[in-house]
Write a protein that holds these residues in place. Structure first.
Motif, PDB file in Angstrom:
ATOM      1  N   ASP A 118      12.873 -23.583 115.673  1.00  0.00           N
ATOM      2  CA  ASP A 118      12.637 -24.973 116.076  1.00  0.00           C
ATOM      3  C   ASP A 118      13.929 -25.769 116.230  1.00  0.00           C
ATOM      4  O   ASP A 118      14.044 -26.615 117.093  1.00  0.00           O
TER       5      ASP A 118
ATOM      6  N   HIS B 275      16.568 -17.324 112.365  1.00  0.00           N
ATOM      7  CA  HIS B 275      15.112 -17.166 112.205  1.00  0.00           C
ATOM      8  C   HIS B 275      14.377 -18.447 112.564  1.00  0.00           C
ATOM      9  O   HIS B 275      13.250 -18.417 113.003  1.00  0.00           O
ATOM     10  N   ARG B 276      15.021 -19.587 112.245  1.00  0.00           N
ATOM     11  CA  ARG B 276      14.324 -20.867 112.421  1.00  0.00           C
ATOM     12  C   ARG B 276      14.527 -21.357 113.839  1.00  0.00           C
ATOM     13  O   ARG B 276      15.552 -21.932 114.176  1.00  0.00           O
TER      14      ARG B 276
ATOM     15  N   GLY C 182       8.257 -16.785 113.895  1.00  0.00           N
ATOM     16  CA  GLY C 182       7.747 -18.147 113.749  1.00  0.00           C
ATOM     17  C   GLY C 182       8.042 -18.984 114.978  1.00  0.00           C
ATOM     18  O   GLY C 182       9.152 -19.401 115.217  1.00  0.00           O
TER      19      GLY C 182
END
Lengths: 282, 278
Positions: free
Chosen positions: A206, A203-204, A244
């Motif tokens: 970055d 999900h993350r 995100g």
């Protein structure tokens, strides 16, 4: 080059459910690629991963349509034990995966099941301990390790089987940021060394943006976007379905709205610094 | 209107804790948290974060030192009594869920506290809708996904309206949209005057939602300050095995033109625009 994984109109629904967990998936993954799969909860990421080593349809029952070939094997016609030698799986919570009393035994476990001779097993255990830099953990009890160390042991146990493909389903969910970064750096370096194909569910974005070659975005069981990270992250669809986007991409877009164009969307701090310096010197 | 009390509702006084004769996990924690504060607790795996929050409802009592909740020493009161004031959502929802349906799970505490049935059903409906769980009210919590079970655990705490709300790693297994939802809930609880403490590894989440941050490292409070000051102090972050968020990290590469405590995308953009137009 032929794809190592190829899906043609792949659909699956779990028995007793009306909804298709994945619908008409078409994808090609090439040997040595680092692929990121992302999407909202319930989008079918985990279901798709379960297909890669044949857990679907051999362990989870249901209706499978279309074709998925993994390293030349059709998953519907080949048992999980055969596929598992080619595809290693690492899950979110390493505790669920570790069962033995020492790290060494843990790594040897899969190899013993393959009936390999003792000296080969010893050699492979040594090899993966060194690849992951965890020789010092050899005699430790898996439960006394930190989350990051446990996750490395789980990966080592997979690599010992010499898979061609490594699938990781949110492997850093329980890790602190620095341990996560170390794990991602490790993945990035072993895949080059071992010419491994890596499929990562995360999900993350970055933290992984700059180490992936291809991003696959899923929503409601379908692939809605796939491509290089820069293209995918700047596609408006990705925000519409609620993913995100890394802050550096947001900055790139924000500057664009103010008529300041960086040469391309940055994926890591070094790139961003370089592009901004160029912009400032204009 | 909410009147904020200007006295600390949570006080840790030189708190040490160890399980039997093992190495101490907490090593002299001192903290004062005022009513209505919204605080993130950051720290590496094994820093003692979970041990610390278990002291808030008396599940653990200090081996040495004292913890006061609303002025009351946790050593002199029961977990049951403290739990009315302090609701804790634990990291693993499976340790907390046991009822046959989501609805029963969320009404459990209310029934225990002897609320009338019609109030219970109103509260439960409100909370389940707020957390996008209404459609699952009749199903078993164990048939839900990890992220959904986590939201059920949050709902079961919010339902009985404790004044101090504590969550351990609420963002694990939640996607971006659900994280946004969680941010909204935290803001709402903040407006209601609740004291909110959240343990997390998710630094971008902290950046967006928490005015203050505590960094715990090796059983000690390494820092307790405005989030902005903490997340722009890289030396401190590294000590606690944390990584700076992307924007402050990028800003640090331009310290001659960008001010030191930039935290958000829009701040970085404005600083850059100013530098270019100068």
């Amino acid at each position: 080059m032929n794809p190592i994984i190829e899906a043609l109109n792949l659909s699956f629904r779990y028995s007793g459910e009306e909804r298709w967990a994945i619908k008409s998936i078409n994808l090609k993954i090439y040997p040595g690629e680092f692929v990121l799969i992302t999407g909202p909860s319930g989008c079918g990421k985990t279901t798709l991963c379960r297909c890669f080593n044949g857990l679907i349809p051999h362990f989870y029952e249901g209706e499978l349509k279309g074709i998925l070939t993994v390293d030349g094997l059709n998953i519907a016609e080949n048992k999980t034990c055969k596929l598992a030698q080619r595809v290693g799986m690492v899950f979110q919570n390493p505790e669920n995966q570790l069962i033995m009393l020492s790290v060494e035994d843990e790594i040897a476990f899969g190899l013993e099941n393959l009936n390999l001779p003792r000296d080969i097993i010893r050699e492979r255990v040594d090899e993966v301990l060194s690849i992951l830099g965890i020789e010092h953990l050899r005699h430790k009890f898996p439960y006394e390790l930190s989350g990051g160390e446990q996750q490395k042991v789980a990966i080592a146990a997979c690599l010992a089987m010499r898979p061609k493909i490594l699938v990781l389903d949110e492997p850093t969910a329980h890790l602190d940021p620095l341990s996560s970064k170390v794990l991602f750096d490790t993945l990035s370096s072993i895949r080059k060394r071992l010419n491994l194909t890596i499929i990562l569910v995360e999900h993350r974005l970055d933290m992984v943006a700059s180490i992936t070659d291809k991003v696959i975005v899923m929503d409601k069981g379908q692939i809605i976007l796939q491509g290089r990270p820069r293209e995918v992250f700047t596609n408006p669809i990705i925000k519409a379905i609620g993913i995100g986007v890394p802050k550096l991409i947001l900055l790139y877009e924000d500057l664009l709205l103010n008529n300041l164009k960086l040469d391309f969307p940055p994926l890591n701090i070094d790139e961003a610094e370089l592009l901004l310096r160029k912009l400032l010197s204009r | 209107m909410i009147i904020k009390l200007n006295y600390p509702v949570i006080v840790f006084e030189d708190v040490w804790f160890s399980y039997s004769d093992l190495e101490p996990i907490l090593r002299g924690v001192n903290l004062r948290i005022n009513e209505g504060e919204v605080i993130a607790i950051l720290g590496e795996n094994g820093a003692g974060k979970t041990t610390l929050i278990k002291h808030l409802n008396g599940l653990l009592k200090p081996t040495h030192g004292n913890v006061y909740i609303y002025g009351e020493n946790t050593k002199n009161t029961s977990v049951a009594k403290l739990s009315k004031k302090v609701g804790i959502v634990f990291q693993n929802p499976d340790h907390q869920l046991f009822a046959e349906t989501v609805e029963d799970e969320v009404s459990f505490a209310l029934r225990n506290f002897n609320y009338p049935e019609h109030i219970i059903s109103l509260r439960v409906e409100k909370i389940l809708k707020m957390l996008d769980l209404w459609e699952y009210r009749k199903v078993s919590p164990f048939s839900l996904s990890g992220g959904e079970r986590k939201r059920v655990a949050i709902a079961s705490i919010l339902s009985y309206d404790p004044s101090i709300i504590v969550m351990d790693e609420p963002t694990i297994g939640q996607d971006y949209a659900q994280k946004q939802k969680l941010s909204e809930i935290i803001r709402l609880l903040h407006i209601q005057g609740k004291t909110i403490i959240v343990v997390t590894h998710d630094i971008e989440f902290v950046c967006e939602n928490f005015p203050k941050t505590i960094i715990l490292s090796q059983g000690k409070v390494l820092a307790y300050d405005l989030t902005r000051n903490i997340l722009t102090n890289f030396e401190l972050l590294l000590k606690a095995r944390l990584l700076p968020p992307q924007i402050p990290y990028l800003a640090s590469r331009f310290d001659s033109i960008v001010s030191k405590n930039v935290l958000y995308v829009w701040e970085m953009r404005d600083e850059l625009l100013r530098a270019i137009r100068r």
